[in-house]
Design a protein around this motif. Structure first.
Motif, PDB file in Angstrom:
ATOM      1  N   MET A   1       0.845  -1.166   0.000  1.00 44.57           N
ATOM      2  CA  MET A   1       0.000   0.000   0.000  1.00 44.57           C
ATOM      3  C   MET A   1       0.897   1.238   0.000  1.00 44.57           C
ATOM      4  SD  MET A   1      -2.694   0.985   2.978  1.00 44.57           S
ATOM      5  CE  MET A   1      -4.171   1.119   2.020  1.00 44.57           C
ATOM      6  N   ILE A   2       0.583   2.190  -0.850  1.00 42.77           N
ATOM      7  CA  ILE A   2       1.353   3.438  -0.928  1.00 42.77           C
ATOM      8  C   ILE A   2       0.418   4.600  -0.605  1.00 42.77           C
ATOM      9  CG2 ILE A   2       2.689   4.961  -2.435  1.00 42.77           C
ATOM     10  CD1 ILE A   2       3.400   2.437  -4.068  1.00 42.77           C
ATOM     11  N   THR A   3       0.851   5.440   0.340  1.00 44.14           N
ATOM     12  CA  THR A   3       0.061   6.590   0.757  1.00 44.14           C
ATOM     13  C   THR A   3       0.940   7.829   0.748  1.00 44.14           C
ATOM     14  OG1 THR A   3      -1.049   5.062   2.274  1.00 44.14           O
ATOM     15  CG2 THR A   3      -1.579   7.382   2.492  1.00 44.14           C
ATOM     16  N   ASN A   4       0.392   8.949   0.303  1.00 45.25           N
ATOM     17  CA  ASN A   4       1.133  10.208   0.239  1.00 45.25           C
ATOM     18  C   ASN A   4       0.587  11.203   1.255  1.00 45.25           C
ATOM     19  OD1 ASN A   4       2.929   9.678  -2.047  1.00 45.25           O
ATOM     20  ND2 ASN A   4       1.016   9.470  -3.164  1.00 45.25           N
ATOM     21  N   TYR A   5       1.513  11.934   1.865  1.00 45.27           N
ATOM     22  CA  TYR A   5       1.184  12.967   2.843  1.00 45.27           C
ATOM     23  C   TYR A   5       2.070  14.175   2.601  1.00 45.27           C
ATOM     24  CZ  TYR A   5      -0.697   8.908   5.339  1.00 45.27           C
ATOM     25  OH  TYR A   5      -1.375   7.775   5.676  1.00 45.27           O
ATOM     26  N   THR A   6       1.733  15.272   3.230  1.00 45.90           N
ATOM     27  CA  THR A   6       2.577  16.457   3.221  1.00 45.90           C
ATOM     28  C   THR A   6       2.908  16.815   4.658  1.00 45.90           C
ATOM     29  OG1 THR A   6       1.524  17.262   1.203  1.00 45.90           O
ATOM     30  CG2 THR A   6       2.774  18.869   2.501  1.00 45.90           C
ATOM     31  N   ILE A   7       4.188  17.023   4.924  1.00 50.17           N
ATOM     32  CA  ILE A   7       4.638  17.402   6.259  1.00 50.17           C
ATOM     33  C   ILE A   7       5.190  18.816   6.186  1.00 50.17           C
ATOM     34  CG2 ILE A   7       6.227  16.880   8.141  1.00 50.17           C
ATOM     35  CD1 ILE A   7       6.123  13.980   7.273  1.00 50.17           C
ATOM     36  N   SER A   8       4.720  19.668   7.075  1.00 51.88           N
ATOM     37  CA  SER A   8       5.230  21.036   7.115  1.00 51.88           C
ATOM     38  C   SER A   8       6.221  21.179   8.261  1.00 51.88           C
ATOM     39  CB  SER A   8       4.082  22.042   7.267  1.00 51.88           C
ATOM     40  OG  SER A   8       3.384  21.802   8.461  1.00 51.88           O
ATOM     41  N   GLY A   9       7.100  22.145   8.133  1.00 51.51           N
ATOM     42  CA  GLY A   9       8.088  22.420   9.165  1.00 51.51           C
ATOM     43  C   GLY A   9       9.466  21.855   8.872  1.00 51.51           C
ATOM     44  N   ILE A  10       9.623  21.148   7.760  1.00 54.89           N
ATOM     45  CA  ILE A  10      10.919  20.577   7.397  1.00 54.89           C
ATOM     46  C   ILE A  10      11.796  21.676   6.809  1.00 54.89           C
ATOM     47  CG2 ILE A  10      12.112  18.937   5.888  1.00 54.89           C
ATOM     48  CD1 ILE A  10       9.648  17.160   6.091  1.00 54.89           C
ATOM     49  N   THR A  11      13.010  21.797   7.335  1.00 53.90           N
ATOM     50  CA  THR A  11      13.924  22.835   6.848  1.00 53.90           C
ATOM     51  C   THR A  11      15.254  22.305   6.349  1.00 53.90           C
ATOM     52  OG1 THR A  11      14.769  23.182   9.082  1.00 53.90           O
ATOM     53  CG2 THR A  11      12.920  24.583   8.394  1.00 53.90           C
ATOM     54  N   CYS A  12      15.570  21.031   6.651  1.00 50.27           N
ATOM     55  CA  CYS A  12      16.892  20.509   6.270  1.00 50.27           C
ATOM     56  C   CYS A  12      16.895  18.980   6.259  1.00 50.27           C
ATOM     57  CB  CYS A  12      17.948  21.015   7.248  1.00 50.27           C
ATOM     58  SG  CYS A  12      17.687  20.434   8.941  1.00 50.27           S
ATOM     59  N   GLN A  13      18.030  18.415   5.888  1.00 53.06           N
ATOM     60  CA  GLN A  13      18.171  16.968   5.846  1.00 53.06           C
ATOM     61  C   GLN A  13      18.113  16.343   7.248  1.00 53.06           C
ATOM     62  OE1 GLN A  13      18.162  14.698   3.404  1.00 53.06           O
ATOM     63  NE2 GLN A  13      17.686  16.377   2.016  1.00 53.06           N
ATOM     64  N   HIS A  14      18.508  17.094   8.260  1.00 51.77           N
ATOM     65  CA  HIS A  14      18.390  16.568   9.632  1.00 51.77           C
ATOM     66  C   HIS A  14      16.923  16.301   9.954  1.00 51.77           C
ATOM     67  CE1 HIS A  14      18.912  15.976  13.903  1.00 51.77           C
ATOM     68  NE2 HIS A  14      17.965  16.874  14.100  1.00 51.77           N
ATOM     69  N   CYS A  15      16.051  17.212   9.562  1.00 52.82           N
ATOM     70  CA  CYS A  15      14.617  17.030   9.760  1.00 52.82           C
ATOM     71  C   CYS A  15      14.133  15.770   9.035  1.00 52.82           C
ATOM     72  CB  CYS A  15      13.831  18.226   9.218  1.00 52.82           C
ATOM     73  SG  CYS A  15      14.199  19.819   9.961  1.00 52.82           S
ATOM     74  N   VAL A  16      14.576  15.618   7.804  1.00 54.08           N
ATOM     75  CA  VAL A  16      14.183  14.460   6.996  1.00 54.08           C
ATOM     76  C   VAL A  16      14.617  13.169   7.688  1.00 54.08           C
ATOM     77  CG1 VAL A  16      14.591  13.249   4.806  1.00 54.08           C
ATOM     78  CG2 VAL A  16      14.162  15.718   4.812  1.00 54.08           C
ATOM     79  N   ARG A  17      15.850  13.123   8.171  1.00 55.71           N
ATOM     80  CA  ARG A  17      16.357  11.917   8.830  1.00 55.71           C
ATOM     81  C   ARG A  17      15.590  11.616  10.115  1.00 55.71           C
ATOM     82  NH1 ARG A  17      21.146  14.206   6.992  1.00 55.71           N
ATOM     83  NH2 ARG A  17      21.613  15.112   9.031  1.00 55.71           N
ATOM     84  N   ALA A  18      15.304  12.643  10.903  1.00 51.47           N
ATOM     85  CA  ALA A  18      14.594  12.447  12.167  1.00 51.47           C
ATOM     86  C   ALA A  18      13.182  11.896  11.927  1.00 51.47           C
ATOM     87  CB  ALA A  18      14.530  13.752  12.949  1.00 51.47           C
ATOM     88  N   ILE A  19      12.470  12.496  11.014  1.00 49.22           N
ATOM     89  CA  ILE A  19      11.106  12.048  10.725  1.00 49.22           C
ATOM     90  C   ILE A  19      11.121  10.663  10.100  1.00 49.22           C
ATOM     91  CG2 ILE A  19       9.051  12.487   9.312  1.00 49.22           C
ATOM     92  CD1 ILE A  19       9.734  15.516   9.656  1.00 49.22           C
ATOM     93  N   THR A  20      12.023  10.425   9.164  1.00 48.41           N
ATOM     94  CA  THR A  20      12.109   9.124   8.508  1.00 48.41           C
ATOM     95  C   THR A  20      12.356   8.019   9.525  1.00 48.41           C
ATOM     96  OG1 THR A  20      12.877  10.102   6.432  1.00 48.41           O
ATOM     97  CG2 THR A  20      13.344   7.774   6.768  1.00 48.41           C
ATOM     98  N   ALA A  21      13.257   8.246  10.462  1.00 52.92           N
ATOM     99  CA  ALA A  21      13.568   7.230  11.481  1.00 52.92           C
ATOM    100  C   ALA A  21      12.345   6.924  12.338  1.00 52.92           C
ATOM    101  CB  ALA A  21      14.730   7.698  12.344  1.00 52.92           C
ATOM    102  N   GLU A  22      11.620   7.938  12.760  1.00 56.28           N
ATOM    103  CA  GLU A  22      10.446   7.726  13.610  1.00 56.28           C
ATOM    104  C   GLU A  22       9.321   7.018  12.862  1.00 56.28           C
ATOM    105  OE1 GLU A  22      10.189   8.094  16.809  1.00 56.28           O
ATOM    106  OE2 GLU A  22      12.111   9.114  17.094  1.00 56.28           O
ATOM    107  N   VAL A  23       9.068   7.438  11.631  1.00 55.84           N
ATOM    108  CA  VAL A  23       7.987   6.827  10.850  1.00 55.84           C
ATOM    109  C   VAL A  23       8.353   5.391  10.469  1.00 55.84           C
ATOM    110  CG1 VAL A  23       6.669   6.972   8.696  1.00 55.84           C
ATOM    111  CG2 VAL A  23       7.094   9.040  10.040  1.00 55.84           C
ATOM    112  N   ALA A  24       9.601   5.139  10.138  1.00 53.38           N
ATOM    113  CA  ALA A  24      10.035   3.796   9.756  1.00 53.38           C
ATOM    114  C   ALA A  24       9.891   2.798  10.905  1.00 53.38           C
ATOM    115  CB  ALA A  24      11.476   3.833   9.271  1.00 53.38           C
ATOM    116  N   ALA A  25       9.876   3.291  12.142  1.00 53.35           N
ATOM    117  CA  ALA A  25       9.759   2.419  13.313  1.00 53.35           C
ATOM    118  C   ALA A  25       8.312   1.971  13.589  1.00 53.35           C
ATOM    119  CB  ALA A  25      10.324   3.126  14.541  1.00 53.35           C
ATOM    120  N   ILE A  26       7.354   2.533  12.876  1.00 52.83           N
ATOM    121  CA  ILE A  26       5.953   2.141  13.062  1.00 52.83           C
ATOM    122  C   ILE A  26       5.775   0.720  12.508  1.00 52.83           C
ATOM    123  CG2 ILE A  26       3.549   2.610  12.419  1.00 52.83           C
ATOM    124  CD1 ILE A  26       4.346   5.572  12.092  1.00 52.83           C
TER     125      ILE A  26
END
Length: 69
Positions: A1-26
């Motif tokens: 299943m593929i789902t698309n979302y939009t996340i606001s507040g991202i300003t850099c690659q650090h943000c991307v890594r932090a969110i990716t790690a948390e979401v990947a743990a679900i």
């Protein structure tokens, strides 16, 4: 299943890594694709409950919010 979302507040690659790690743990999440623009593509075995996704993003940082969940 593929789902698309939009996340606001991202300003850099650090943000991307932090969110990716948390979401990947679900449980059930197979792959997370996130761009600095805020475009999130989530690959999962089953639908991810919006509350779980929102909680994971909040864990990554208080400045992020999601739409489409």
């Amino acid at each position: 299943m593929i789902t698309n979302y939009t996340i606001s507040g991202i300003t850099c690659q650090h943000c991307v890594r932090a969110i990716t790690a948390e979401v990947a743990a679900i449980p059930g999440v197979e792959r997370v694709e996130l761009e600095v623009s805020g475009q999130l593509t989530l690959h999962s075995q089953t639908p991810i409950p919006p509350a779980e996704l929102e909680a994971a993003i909040a864990e990554a940082g208080e400045t992020y919010s999601i739409s489409g969940a």
